[in-house]
Design an enzyme around this catalytic site. Structure first.
Site, PDB file in Angstrom:
ATOM      1  N   GLY A 365      -0.753  -1.221  -4.804  1.00 31.70           N
ATOM      2  CA  GLY A 365      -1.835  -0.990  -3.860  1.00 31.70           C
ATOM      3  C   GLY A 365      -2.804   0.062  -4.370  1.00 31.70           C
ATOM      4  O   GLY A 365      -2.566   0.709  -5.392  1.00 31.70           O
ATOM      5  N   PRO A 367      -5.026   3.571  -4.726  1.00 33.39           N
ATOM      6  CA  PRO A 367      -4.598   4.978  -4.675  1.00 33.39           C
ATOM      7  C   PRO A 367      -4.711   5.533  -3.257  1.00 33.39           C
ATOM      8  O   PRO A 367      -5.593   5.160  -2.490  1.00 33.39           O
ATOM      9  CB  PRO A 367      -5.583   5.687  -5.628  1.00 33.39           C
ATOM     10  N   GLY A 370       0.000   5.842  -0.004  1.00 36.38           N
ATOM     11  CA  GLY A 370       1.328   6.331   0.340  1.00 36.38           C
ATOM     12  C   GLY A 370       2.467   5.735  -0.448  1.00 36.38           C
ATOM     13  O   GLY A 370       3.611   5.769   0.010  1.00 36.38           O
ATOM     14  N   LYS A 371       2.207   5.191  -1.655  1.00 40.95           N
ATOM     15  CA  LYS A 371       3.284   4.552  -2.422  1.00 40.95           C
ATOM     16  C   LYS A 371       4.325   5.580  -2.875  1.00 40.95           C
ATOM     17  O   LYS A 371       5.526   5.394  -2.667  1.00 40.95           O
ATOM     18  CB  LYS A 371       2.682   3.826  -3.634  1.00 40.95           C
ATOM     19  N   SER A 688     -14.110 -14.400  -8.109  1.00 40.77           N
ATOM     20  CA  SER A 688     -14.236 -14.511  -6.651  1.00 40.77           C
ATOM     21  C   SER A 688     -15.668 -14.325  -6.148  1.00 40.77           C
ATOM     22  O   SER A 688     -15.919 -14.513  -4.960  1.00 40.77           O
ATOM     23  CB  SER A 688     -13.312 -13.499  -5.968  1.00 40.77           C
ATOM     24  N   LYS A 731      -9.967  -7.404   1.155  1.00 43.97           N
ATOM     25  CA  LYS A 731     -11.387  -7.763   1.246  1.00 43.97           C
ATOM     26  C   LYS A 731     -11.843  -7.825   2.705  1.00 43.97           C
ATOM     27  O   LYS A 731     -12.933  -7.344   3.042  1.00 43.97           O
ATOM     28  CB  LYS A 731     -11.630  -9.101   0.548  1.00 43.97           C
TER      29      LYS A 731
END
Length: 805
Positions: A365, A367, A370-371, A688, A731
């Site tokens: 995920g 920055p 909360g990883k 995309s 997104k």
């Protein structure tokens, strides 16, 4: 055996020196007057010159060669100044060479060569040294004599008779020649001594003596220091041996035996696996047999210390109370339900099957989401030790697996070091920033991680330093990454990926209220009564002072407010401060971001796209404009290869649909197309943005403005089909954060809608499309089923004042 030397007849006076003398070239030496030296003569020319001298007055001229490697030197290869020498003895050696002893008489300068074959013969001019001694020469002589005396005392290589000969020299030239005999001078330096006047000779030798004396004194200092060290070492060794003998007489153990016994006791008490114990005892046996001062003993001690420090059988008991673990996770973090559910599921499995393998999780995920902190919370919830190893910038495989013990200063790798730090065999082990691993000539660290992160193999992880299998089955590995694109496929296959999407506005408000504000109040020495934040003020900070997926910048802004409040409280200007939307700018300055739509109004040639970056989801404006030209396509904004190809595919689709859009299909031959994606300094890539580019191009060609409240994402094909993309949740959250009302998504991405929070879905209108025609109909606000319009003679589509975005 050497033949009997031919003795010359006794002479009471010096020989008469003829004007023409044979020349004996010398290699690698210079003979000075007053020197008696033996010479080996073997070259044909030299032998012929010697025979000619013996047949005459037994006198010849000795001259040094300029180059030692010349066997047959020419006259130009000889110095012009030499020494006239008297032959004292001659003898023949068994190898055919002639040994001759000569004595230097006086300097002689070559006037001309009278003969070059079969030997050199020259006309000479004698150069005797002047004998007068003015005061300056007398002072030089005294200085050189004193220096030579000191030099002889230090070098201890000059015979006493030679020393006395120098001390008794009365003439300046003779003194210089005698001193030069005992100095280690190069051929060029000796030749300069030969050619110099007595005064210059003494000055030159004074400088050489000063340098030699300094070198000899330094050598003596070094020798004295080494001798003292040796004496100290020998003394210590002698005393230690005496101590050992005394201890043996008293029945006591010496230090070495005590150390070995201590290691043996530790090994027995450590509850090591059988193979590890055998290896440790083997190394201990080697240590016992080594001399105490050998360097290898330090290596063995370090190895034994590492073996004894590792948690081979030490483990912590897991907290199996599932509700308590969930409460701890909720206490530390808001949201992140998917990751929390996975940890609770693992606990449930451990409760039912205690021997189950630990999972290998990968938190991916943006920055600040909360990883890393969630990893600490998981360790606290499980009741385990927590170890974090940052892999950012690691390029050496030995950083993971360790160095072999043959290298000086070798150590185990990061994994074994982390296990020692944890002190238990079942910690929560976080490998941070796994996507930033590098690779160079020293190996690939990601390949070294394959064994550690494979549940089927990590029961016997091998470190190069230990060379023993270490069981990692009970370790709960958690890796973190911002993106998975840079993680090698083989490593990615071993990871259970849990994605951390960006926080929505409501979640950020909860996190700020429950976690960030209390934390910053404590760090800045404030109490709750000192500062109060209104919900509107926090929302204002989130919207107009931060634009991120995580909460790091939000925490920095809150910290800034707390610091300024702390200053006011410390200076006595205020006792309580209330932060509102009206006074936020006093603490943080003017807003940094504009909250709301990407565009203020509907514009021609400008479409809003949704992108996914390492920082999370974001919106981007794609601009398209037409310029008179020859049909070139210009792409700017640091676009990658995939994005450039998407732009070309979008242009080809628009050209194919030109008449349905009411545009002359020959426009490409009369106009250049320029597509720009701000910001220009940020690299961009991916497929995309295909439908966004096609929409911007269609708008620029037709003059129809794109709705400002519509954002889109999807890949386009040449036939106009819209293909699915990734990062839908991030997104959509970015579009919601920017105030978008309608989001166009590929039909195949409808399944991803359940990941989006319910309160976000309620505020947005989703349009799922399968073809580009549907996108244009929604974004341009007009149907495509109209009859083909007749293009005006000078324009492309409908008249417009300007088509530049």
């Amino acid at each position: 055996m050497t033949e009997q030397m031919q003795q010359p007849p006794e002479q009471t006076s010096g020989p008469t020196v003829p004007e023409v003398l044979p020349v004996l070239p010398l290699k690698g030496t210079v003979v000075l007057p007053s020197m008696v030296v033996p010479l080996g003569v073997g070259r044909p020319k030299s032998l012929a010159a010697l025979e000619a001298a013996l047949a005459g007055a037994r006198v010849l001229l000795l001259v040094a060669q300029k180059k030692d490697d010349e066997e047959n030197p020419e006259p130009s290869g000889l110095y012009r100044m030499g020494t006239i020498c008297r032959i004292l003895q001659v003898g023949k050696q068994p190898d055919g060479t002639v040994q001759v002893v000569v004595e230097g008489i006086v300097r002689g300068a070559i006037v001309e060569f009278t003969q070059t074959a079969p030997y050199f013969q020259v006309r000479i001019e004698q150069r005797p040294d002047p004998t007068e001694k003015p005061l300056e020469i007398e002072a030089l002589m005294r200085g050189v004599t004193s220096q030579f005396e000191r030099y002889a005392r230090l070098s201890r290589s000059i015979p006493p008779e030679a020393f006395m000969l120098v001390m008794s020299a009365e003439e300046p030239g003779r003194l210089g020649d005698l001193v030069a005999q005992h100095l280690q001078l190069k051929v060029e330096e000796r030749q300069r001594v030969l050619e110099a006047s007595p005064r210059e000779r003494l000055e030159m030798l004074s400088g050489v003596l000063t340098k030699e004396i300094n070198i000899l004194e330094l050598e003596r200092k070094i020798q004295n220091r080494v001798r003292k060290q040796m004496e100290k070492s020998q003394r210590e060794y002698f005393l230690k041996e005496q101590m050992k003998a005394i201890q043996q007489e008293l029945g006591e153990k010496d230090e070495r035996t005590a150390e070995v016994d201590e290691y043996r006791k530790k090994i027995e008490d450590a509850n090591l696996p059988e193979k590890v114990k055998e290896k440790a005892l083997e190394e201990l046996g080697r240590l016992e047999k080594m001399p105490p001062m050998v360097a290898e003993a330090v290596v063995v001690r370090t190895y034994l210390d590492w073996i004894l420090a590792l948690p081979w059988s030490t483990r912590t008991e897991d907290r199996i109370d599932i509700k308590a673990a969930r409460a701890i996770l909720d206490e530390d973090h808001y949201g992140l339900d998917k990751a929390k559910d996975r940890v609770v599921e693992y606990l449930a499995v451990r409760k039912l099957a205690p021997d189950s393998k630990a999972p290998i999780l990968c938190f991916v995920g943006p920055p600040g989401t909360g990883k890393t902190s969630l990893g600490k919370s998981i360790a606290r919830a499980l009741g385990r030790k927590f170890v974090r190893v940052s892999l950012g910038g690691v390029r050496d495989e030995a950083e993971i697996r360790g160095h072999r013990r043959t290298y000086v200063g070798a150590l185990p790798g990061r994994i074994i070091q982390g296990m020692r730090t944890a002190g238990s065999r079942n910690p929560v082990f976080m490998l941070d920033e796994i996507d930033n691993l590098g690779m160079d000539f020293r190996g690939d660290p990601s390949a070294a991680l394959l064994e550690a992160l494979d549940p089927e193999q990590n029961n016997a992880f091998s470190d190069h330093y230990l060379e023993l299998p270490f069981d990692l089955r009970e370790v709960m590995f958690i890796t973190t990454a911002n993106v998975l694109d840079t993680v090698p496929p083989a490593l990615r296959d071993r990871l259970e990926v849990i994605r951390f999407s960006g926080y929505i506005e409501e979640e950020k408000l909860h996190i700020a209220t429950q976690f960030l504000i209390p934390k910053q109040l404590k760090e800045n020495g404030l109490r709750p009564e000192h500062v109060a934040f209104t919900e509107e003020a926090l929302r204002h900070v989130v919207r107009e002072y931060t634009r991120e997926a995580g909460v790091r910048n939000l925490e920095r802004e809150i910290a800034t407010i707390c610091r300024k409040v702390a200053r006011e409280v410390a200076e006595g200007e205020a006792t309580s401060v209330k932060v509102t939307t009206q006074n936020v700018h006093k603490f943080l300055g003017p807003p940094k971001f504009r909250y709301g739509l990407a565009e203020k109004e509907d514009e021609v040639g400008a479409a809003t796209g949704l992108v996914y970056t390492e920082q999370g989801g974001d919106i981007v404006t794609v601009e398209a404009t037409l310029l008179r030209g020859e049909g070139k396509l210009s792409l700017t904004g640091q676009l990658g290869d995939v994005m450039k190809e998407s732009a070309q595919a979008a242009l080809s689709y628009v050209r194919a649909r030109a008449r349905r859009l009411g545009v002359d299909d020959t426009f490409v031959s009369r106009y250049d197309v320029h597509v720009h994606v701000p910001a220009g300094a940020v690299p961009k890539d991916g497929p995309s943005a295909g439908i966004t580019m096609a929409t911007a191009l269609a708008s620029a060609l037709t003059g129809r403005p794109v709705r400002k409240d519509v954002a889109m994402t999807g890949e386009i094909t040449l036939r106009g089909k819209v293909l699915p993309v990734g990062g839908v949740k991030e997104k959509v959250i970015a579009g919601h954060r920017a105030g978008i009302k309608t989001i166009i998504l590929p039909k195949d991405n409808e399944k991803d809608l359940h990941e989006i929070p319910a309160n976000v879905r309620k505020k947005l209108r989703f349009v799922f499309v399968e073809h580009m025609d549907q996108v244009l109909e929604e974004a341009l606000g007009q149907g495509l089923g109209l009859p083909v319009l007749t293009p005006p003679p000078t324009g492309i589509g409908r008249p417009q004042p300007s088509i530049q975005a």
